[in-house]
Design an enzyme around this catalytic site. Structure first.
Site, short mmCIF file in Angstrom:
data_model
loop_
_atom_site.label_atom_id
_atom_site.label_comp_id
_atom_site.label_asym_id
_atom_site.label_seq_id
_atom_site.Cartn_x
_atom_site.Cartn_y
_atom_site.Cartn_z
N TYR A 87 37.82 43.62 43.10
CA TYR A 87 36.37 43.64 42.55
C TYR A 87 36.01 44.87 42.24
O TYR A 87 34.89 45.45 42.04
CB TYR A 87 35.55 43.34 43.89
N LYS A 115 49.54 41.27 51.21
CA LYS A 115 50.66 40.89 50.33
C LYS A 115 51.40 42.40 50.32
O LYS A 115 51.53 42.53 49.00
CB LYS A 115 50.04 40.42 49.36
N ASP A 165 50.12 34.21 52.12
CA ASP A 165 50.54 32.93 51.79
C ASP A 165 50.87 32.32 52.95
O ASP A 165 50.32 31.15 53.49
CB ASP A 165 51.79 32.86 50.87
N ASP A 214 37.80 36.76 50.35
CA ASP A 214 36.80 35.71 49.45
C ASP A 214 37.67 34.30 49.83
O ASP A 214 37.00 33.16 49.99
CB ASP A 214 36.67 36.09 48.19
N ASP A 246 36.73 31.28 52.32
CA ASP A 246 36.24 29.85 51.91
C ASP A 246 37.26 28.77 52.56
O ASP A 246 36.81 27.52 52.87
CB ASP A 246 36.23 29.71 50.37
C1 LIG Z 1 59.20 36.19 49.52
C2 LIG Z 1 57.89 36.29 48.54
C3 LIG Z 1 58.19 37.84 47.62
C4 LIG Z 1 57.60 35.21 47.68
C5 LIG Z 1 56.38 35.55 46.80
O1 LIG Z 1 55.37 36.13 47.01
O2 LIG Z 1 56.53 34.91 45.64
C6 LIG Z 1 57.50 33.90 48.52
O3 LIG Z 1 56.36 34.04 49.02
C7 LIG Z 1 57.42 32.81 47.51
O4 LIG Z 1 56.27 32.23 47.52
O5 LIG Z 1 58.46 32.46 46.99
C1 LIG Z 2 29.83 34.67 43.83
C2 LIG Z 2 31.16 35.44 44.02
C3 LIG Z 2 30.94 36.97 43.09
C4 LIG Z 2 31.47 35.88 45.43
C5 LIG Z 2 32.48 36.71 45.77
O1 LIG Z 2 33.68 36.33 44.90
O2 LIG Z 2 32.56 37.49 46.48
C6 LIG Z 2 31.33 34.53 46.44
O3 LIG Z 2 32.41 33.89 46.26
C7 LIG Z 2 31.26 35.03 47.65
O4 LIG Z 2 32.36 34.92 48.53
O5 LIG Z 2 30.33 35.61 48.08
#
Ligand SMILES: CC(C)[C@H](C(=O)O)[C@@H](O)C(=O)O
Ligand SMILES: CC(C)[C@H](C(=O)O)[C@@H](O)C(=O)O
Lengths: 337, 337
Positions: free
Chosen positions: A128, A175, A208, A232, A236
Site C-alpha cells: 500500500y 511469502k 498460499d 486484506d 476477508d
Molecule cells: C513453491 C512456490 C515457489 C510455488 C509458488 O509460489 O509459485 C508454489 O506455491 C506454487 O504454487 O507452485
Molecule cells: C477499500 C480498500 C482500500 C480497503 C483495503 O484494501 O484495505 C478495504 O479492502 C479494507 O480491507 O479495509
C-alpha cells in the site's frame, strides 16, 4: 471510566448506509446506558490541501484529540490524485495494526462451525505504499515497502494481544520463499518478538498454504499476523467463513493509545436510505471500542443482545435471509438488553 | 496422434514422494494403453552455471525439444543464491500461464459441492520478479513488475480457454484500487481481450472480495485470471475447497505450444519412499497432458478410473482417510480401466 461519565469519541457515520447503521449504534448504546458524547465528523466536500484528501484536517484532529472513535463505511469520491479516505486515515493517524476478529455467530449457520480467528494486519505500508512507476511503456512497477519499525510494532501488538486475550498461538503469514528480503524482514521481526513470549506457540505459514488450510480447517489457526495486503486478503477470507463483512468487526490501533473501530464492509449505495442495512458489523465494532475503553460489562451486554437477536432469528435483515428493517432489528437488540 | 505411436514426453519425477507417484502415472498410462516414450530428467546435484540452478541446461532442452512434459514435486536444495527449481522452469521455459482446474471429486465430500473452477495464473512476473533491495537498514523493498506483454498473453490464453472449453465467464482478479498502475495495466489488458469475446461474460473482482465470495459461494465463479501472486493464493484457496493440493492438477503453458503438466503439492519428504503418497494430483496432471496431446479418449478413460476409484472409497490413501498404499490405489485405478 464509569458508564455515567460521558466519554468523548469521534464518530464518522460515513456515507451510503453509514448514517443509518451509525444511528443504530447510538440507539443500542443509549439503551445499554452507555453515555458517549459523540463528536460527529463528516468528510469534506472538497479536497483539503493539508491532507490532499476529502478527509479534512479537522476530521483527523478529532480522532487525535479523543483518541477513540468509530467509523462507518466511506466510499472515496471519484477523481484523480486524491487518496482513498480509508488509507488517509490509516496513514495520517498512524493506525499501524488492524485487528479483525472472525467468529461464528451462534445461530447463524455457515459451512463452518466454531470459527474463532483474529487477524492482525500491518496497516501502513507494504503493498500500500502508493509508489508505482511506468518504467518503459508497457512495463510498470509497484514498490512493496517493509520496514523493521512497522513490522516490530505490529508483531509486538499481535503477541501482546494473544497474551492478554488468553490466546495460545500466533501464526505469521508470509511469502518469504519468494520475497525473501521484504517478507523475510517481517518474519525476522516476528521471530524476535516471539522469543519474548515463550508461552505463546509461534509458527510461520506461507500465505498460499494458509488460505488452503483456512478453508479446509480454520480451527488450525488462532491469531494471525501479517503484512498489509495479506491481511486484506485473509481477513476477508476469514469473514467469508462466518458469513461475510456484514457480520465482522474491526479496530485500528495507533500509537499513543489511539483506537478507531471500523465496519470494513462497503457503503452499499444501492440500499442507502432504505432502512434495509445490517448494522451488525458497526455494532460489533462499537463493542470492540467499548472493550478498548474498559467498559467491559456494557460491551458484553450489548454483544449478547446482538448475538441473541441474530440467533433467535425473528428479526434479521435481508442480507441474512430475513425481512426486518434496520430499525426493527435495532429495536429487537434494544429489547434484548 | 494414435495411442500406438509412442509420443515422446519429458518426465521430471522430482524428489521426495515424486518417484513413487511418477511410477503410478506410468503404470496407469500403460494399463490404459497410452504409449509414452518418457524422457526422464533428473535435476542436477550441482548448480549448472548455464542456468544458475540445480536444474540443468539439459533438463530445459528436454522440455524444449519434446514440447510436452509432466513434473512431480521438486524441493529446492537449501543454499543461497540459487533460484527455486520451479521458478527456474517457469522463467527459462517462458511458461506464461498456469492453469489449475479445481472441481469437486464425486465421492470425496468436503464442505463444498459441485465446485468447478479454473484459475489461470500469470506465471512469469509480478511479485515473483526477484528484485528486492534494502534501501536503508530496516527499510526493504520488493518490486512487482507487470508488463503489457505478459498480461496480454495470459488474458488471451484465459479467454481462448474459456471459449474452447465451453465456459461462460471470466473474472479478472486484481487490487487495482490500491495498485492502480500495475494491476491497472493487467486489467486494461483483460478489458482489451474481453472485448474480442462478447460471448463470454467478463467481470473484474477485487482480490479480497474474491476470496470472501469464493468461500461463501464458489459457484459465483467460473474461469479466473490474475497476476502471479494472486494466482498462487487463489489457486491454493480453490484447491482447499475440494480437498487440497493432493487432488488438483495443473498445467503450465508456454510459447510455441509447450505444455508442462505439474502436481503442485510438496514433495512430502516425511513419507517419501514409504508407499503412502497419494498420486492423484500427478495422475490428473497427466490427464491434462493427454488432453493437450488430443488423446481425449484415453484421457477420459483414465480420468473416470481415478474418479471412480476415489468415489468407491475402498482404496484410498491416508491423506483421504483411507489406509491404502500408493501401489494398491494405483492397482485399483488400473482395475477400473
Ligand atoms: C513453491 C512456490 C515457489 C510455488 C509458488 O509460489 O509459485 C508454489 O506455491 C506454487 O504454487 O507452485
Ligand atoms: C477499500 C480498500 C482500500 C480497503 C483495503 O484494501 O484495505 C478495504 O479492502 C479494507 O480491507 O479495509
Amino acid at each position: 471510566f464509569s458508564s455515567s461519565t460521558p466519554i468523548k469519541a469521534t464518530l464518522f457515520p460515513g456515507d451510503g448506509i453509514g448514517p443509518e447503521i451509525a444511528e443504530s449504534v447510538k440507539q443500542v448504546f443509549t439503551a445499554a446506558d452507555v453515555v458517549i458524547d459523540w463528536d460527529e465528523q463528516f468528510v469534506g466536500t472538497e479536497v483539503d490541501p493539508r491532507t490532499n484528501s476529502f478527509l479534512t484536517w479537522d476530521n483527523l484532529q478529532s480522532v487525535l484529540k479523543n483518541k477513540v472513535g468509530l467509523k462507518g463505511p466511506m466510499a472515496t469520491p471519484i477523481g484523480k490524485g486524491h487518496r482513498s479516505l480509508n488509507l488517509t486515515l490509516r496513514k495520517e493517524l498512524n493506525l499501524y495494526a488492524n485487528v479483525r476478529p472472525c467468529y461464528s455467530l451462534p445461530g447463524y449457520k455457515t459451512r463452518y462451525d466454531d470459527v474463532d480467528l483474529i487477524t492482525i494486519r500491518e496497516n501502513t505500508e507494504g503493498e500500500y505504499s502508493g509508489l508505482e512507476h511506468q518504467v518503459v511503456k508497457g512495463v510498470v512497477e509497484s514498490l512493496k515497502i517493509i520496514t523493521r519499525k512497522a513490522s516490530m510494532r505490529v508483531a509486538e501488538y499481535a503477541f501482546l494481544y494473544a497474551k492478554t486475550h488468553g490466546r495460545k498461538k500466533v501464526s505469521a503469514i508470509h511469502k518469504a520463499n519468494i520475497m525473501q528480503k521484504t517478507d523475510g524482514l517481517f518474519l525476522q521481526c516476528c521471530d524476535e518478538v516471539a522469543a519474548k513470549y515463550p508461552e505463546i506457540y509461534y509458527e510461520k505459514v506461507v500465505i498460499d498454504n494458509c488460505c488452503m488450510m483456512l478453508v479446509k480447517n480454520p480451527a488450525l489457526f488462532d491469531v494471525l499476523v501479517m503484512p498489509n495486503l495479506y491481511g486484506d486478503i485473509i481477513s476477508d477470507l476469514c469473514a467469508g467463513l462466518v458469513g461475510g463483512l456484514g457480520l465482522t468487526p474491526s479496530m485500528n490501533i495507533g500509537e499513543d493509545g489511539i483506537a478507531l473501530a471500523e465496519a470494513v464492509h462497503g457503503s452499499a449505495p444501492d440500499i442507502a436510505g432504505m432502512n434495509l442495512a445490517n448494522p451488525t458489523a458497526l455494532l460489533l465494532s462499537g463493542v470492540m471500542m467499548l472493550r478498548h475503553l474498559k467498559l467491559n460489562k456494557q460491551a458484553e451486554q450489548i454483544h449478547s443482545a446482538i448475538i441473541n437477536t441474530i440467533a433467535e432469528g425473528k428479526y434479521r435483515t435481508a442480507d441474512l435471509g430475513g425481512s426486518s428493517t434496520t430499525t426493527d432489528f435495532t429495536k429487537a437488540i434494544c429489547d434484548h438488553l
